[in-house]
Design an enzyme around this catalytic site. Structure first.
Site, PDB file in Angstrom:
ATOM      1  N   SER A  82      10.245 -61.857 -33.164  1.00 19.66           N
ATOM      2  CA  SER A  82       9.866 -62.520 -31.909  1.00 19.66           C
ATOM      3  C   SER A  82      10.718 -61.950 -30.790  1.00 19.66           C
ATOM      4  CB  SER A  82      10.139 -64.023 -32.017  1.00 19.66           C
ATOM      5  OG  SER A  82      10.046 -64.635 -30.743  1.00 19.66           O
ATOM      6  N   TYR A  98      15.685 -70.656 -34.755  1.00 19.21           N
ATOM      7  CA  TYR A  98      14.534 -69.753 -34.598  1.00 19.21           C
ATOM      8  C   TYR A  98      15.015 -68.393 -34.093  1.00 19.21           C
ATOM      9  CZ  TYR A  98       9.906 -68.082 -33.082  1.00 19.21           C
ATOM     10  OH  TYR A  98       8.747 -67.353 -32.906  1.00 19.21           O
TER      11      TYR A  98
END
Ligand code: NAD
Length: 251
Positions: free
Chosen positions: A144, A157
């Site tokens: 990401s 995350y």
């Protein structure tokens, strides 16, 4: 039909929705037979139906990518159903509820790391075992932009996705002599159901001016990169983490 992946067998995790669904469809459009893996059986069946409606070949398998036995069974299903496993996109992941580090429970930390990082380790482990026997293969992992620019309140995350980048580089080094390439894609803001649900359309409209092209990315724009990484055209690309955000703000 342009079918550079004809006769190849591919699997995509998290393929019941969003980027993974677009990936499964893109692999199929290039001629691969695709195993659609997800915990969401209904969504996985829809992805298979979409592929079949376009003339492609696909099958669904239930797989929780945090469970090693299920991951091992997923790879075995690809091999038994399609005669092998040439390509894999380890894409399943989830940005979980936000909290600053000092309020983050260990349980929430561990759950996020499991689904976003440990899952990629498990998939790599079992995919590579097969590819070593078969003499090669190609793997893409979804990291990401949060691996480069921290997502506020989402420390597990961001840390997990940075871990995916590290694991990708490591795996590429470990297996380059075995003919297995491993790369990562780092999407920016992509128009998928969780993004819509988390941000809401008003927030998305407000964000538009700061997005490089004034819009979110389409899942297919990430899928096209992942599929290209699995073609021979990318034969000299290995161990890379490639941002796909429309404008390089995450570079
Ligand atoms: N959408 C974005 O803006 C964006 C940006 C950067 C990275 N990503 C990453 O892209 C990937 C796909 O995200 P998306 O936006 O398409 O989300 P999505 O929710 O549309 O798709 C994710 C899929 O993963 C599945 N999944 C979740 N946990 C699973 C598990 N334990 N086992 C198997 N499947 C599981 C879900 O059921 C879902 O079908 C994720 O790894 C996400 O972190 C997305």
């Amino acid at each position: 039909m342009n079918a550079p992946l004809e006769a190849k067998s591919a699997l995509v995790t998290g393929a019941a929705s969003g980027i993974g669904r677009a990936g499964a469809m893109a692999f199929a459009a290039k001629g691969a037979r695709v195993l659609v893996a997800d915990v969401n059986d209904e969504g996985a069946a829809e992805t298979v139906a979409l592929i079949e409606a376009s003339g492609g070949e696909a099958a669904a398998v239930h797989c929780d990518v945090t469970d090693e036995a299920q991951v091992e069974a997923m790879v075995a299903t690809a091999v038994s159903r399609f005669g092998g496993l040439d390509l894999a996109w380890n894409n399943a992941g989830r940005a979980m509820a936000q909290a600053p580090i000092h309020e983050m429970t260990l349980e929430r930390w561990q759950a996020s790391v499991e689904v976003n990082l440990t899952s990629v380790f498990l998939c790599l482990k079992h995919e590579v075992r097969h590819m070593l026997e078969a003499g090669g293969g190609c793997i893409v992992n979804t990291a990401s932009g949060a691996a480069r620019v921290p997502a506020p309140g989402r420390s597990p995350y961001s840390a997990s996705k940075r871990g995916v980048v590290g694991l990708t580089a490591h795996a590429a080094q470990d297996y380059l002599k075995a003919g297995i390439r491993v790369n990562a894609v780092l999407p920016g803001l992509i128009d998928t159901p969780p993004v819509r649900a988390n941000l809401g359309s008003t927030t998305i409209e407000k964000m538009a001016p700061i997005l490089p092209l004034g819009r979110m990315g389409d899942p297919a724009e990430v899928a096209d990169l992942a599929v290209w990484l699995c073609t021979d055209e990318a034969r000299f690309v290995n161990g890379q983490a490639i941002v796909v955000d429309g404008g390089g703000i995450l570079a």
